[in-house]
Write a protein that holds these residues in place. Sequence first.
Motif, short mmCIF file in Angstrom:
data_model
loop_
_atom_site.label_atom_id
_atom_site.label_comp_id
_atom_site.label_asym_id
_atom_site.label_seq_id
_atom_site.Cartn_x
_atom_site.Cartn_y
_atom_site.Cartn_z
N GLU A 92 0.18 6.05 -15.73
CA GLU A 92 -0.91 5.90 -14.86
C GLU A 92 -0.61 5.06 -13.53
N ILE A 93 -0.19 3.86 -14.04
CA ILE A 93 0.20 2.89 -13.15
C ILE A 93 1.36 3.28 -12.12
N ILE A 94 2.14 3.81 -12.69
CA ILE A 94 3.34 4.25 -11.89
C ILE A 94 2.80 5.49 -11.05
N THR A 95 2.14 6.42 -11.50
CA THR A 95 1.83 7.59 -10.72
C THR A 95 0.93 6.93 -9.50
N GLY A 96 0.13 5.76 -9.99
CA GLY A 96 -0.79 5.35 -8.66
C GLY A 96 -0.06 4.63 -7.70
N ALA A 97 1.04 3.79 -8.16
CA ALA A 97 1.85 3.24 -7.19
C ALA A 97 2.50 4.14 -6.22
N ALA A 98 3.10 5.11 -6.97
CA ALA A 98 3.75 6.26 -6.34
C ALA A 98 2.87 7.03 -5.31
N ALA A 99 1.60 7.29 -5.60
CA ALA A 99 0.73 7.91 -4.74
C ALA A 99 0.35 6.96 -3.64
N SER A 100 0.10 5.72 -3.96
CA SER A 100 -0.07 4.80 -2.59
C SER A 100 1.21 4.59 -1.85
N GLU A 101 2.27 4.47 -2.24
CA GLU A 101 3.50 4.54 -1.39
C GLU A 101 3.41 5.78 -0.60
N ALA A 102 3.60 6.75 -1.17
CA ALA A 102 3.62 7.99 -0.40
C ALA A 102 2.93 8.37 0.76
#
Lengths: 302, 139
Positions: A292-302
């Motif tokens: 969840e954290i990783i997908t969250g971080a990836a989503a905010s970077e994108a």
Amino acid sequence: MSSAVLSRAARPALRAGPAASIRPIVPSAATFATLREIEGRLKSIRNIEKITKTMKIVASTKLNRAQRAMTESRSYGKTSNTVFDNAETKALDGEGKKTLLIVASSDKGLCGGIHSGLSKAVRRKLVENPDTQIVCIGEKCKAQLGRSSGKSIVLSFANIGKDIPTFAEAQAIADQIAQLPNSYENMEIIYNSFISAVSYEPRSIEAFSEEAIANSPNFAAFEIDDEVLSNLREYALANSLYWALAEGHACEQSARRNAMDNASKNAGDMINKFQILFNRTRQAVITGELVEIITGAAASEA
Amino acid sequence: MATLQLEIVTPEKKAYSAEIDSVVLPGVEGELGILPNHVAVMTAIKPGELKIFKSGKEESLAVGEGFVEVKDNKVSVLTDAAINIEDIDEGKVEEAMKRAQDAIEKAKAGEHDEAEVAALSAIITRSAAHLHLKRRKRG
């Protein structure tokens, strides 16, 4: 939203594991709750294991004392009954003879099939001879026999068999039985006979009536008064009862020890299984959170 | 000479078991001496002294109520208690006797149960027998 999907994805692996064979733990609840639940169950199983272990230790110590008491009472009871063996006393049989069954059980459960074994033996006797009346020693058999043949029970005793039975108790019971309004031609005491530490079986001791004693073929060899005869009968009944109670008590303790030993082993097995389930579930939760954290971080970077 | 096999058993333990020359029992109808080759007898005993004669020596036991069976040179004594006279604690016996006496008085004053009074009287009889034996032994 993603958490729900991922946790569902993590579950199939769990289902295939040992968890599936134990018990489904409210599968629809959120993973966190399940973790809690598993933890709670683990704790309660641990507590149960502690209790069964303690009960086993208590039963083992009691068993030692009970076995000693049983050996002594056996020699006492046997000496008392050799008289009748020598005299070849036989129970009177024939029409209209009343029989009394005395069931030597106790008040406490958690000891395997001790009491139900006795009750079964009594029921078998009742089928053979439906007019038989019953005296119950101990609440357990009273409850079991009360359901199937409550009308036959004429007298019952409680509070016996908590500790090693004493001769005074046996005498008191014999006294009460002697005071029953009906007179019985035959009496039989049903008790659990101690064969070894792991096996026992219901057996019966005959307690003869005065008439039966007086009619025995070899009794004429003795010089004996009528008064002595009636005393002898009461005394012999108390002796046999004491023997039966002591032996039953030893059986109960050994059966309880075995039952608690098995319970502790089962609890140990369950603890192992739940520990594995707990670890896996915790791992699944952690993995889920990480994703969840990783997908969250990836989503905010994108 | 023929001997007798004597066995004294109480609910708690086998109190005595040996070959003996003769034994004197406290029968309900008086003292009863048993020698080898005695006729078969079955009788009740009352609390009192049981004397054992064995190779010239005499031994005494205090016994309670019970039964005796004599048959084929074997004497079986079944009794509720058998104590070596040396083991009797005089103080304790006296105390027990006093307690039983008090209990009887109390019971008789109020409503009482015949069986209870009978049990208490039995305690008193037994205690009295024990005391008597102990005191006589000491002389």
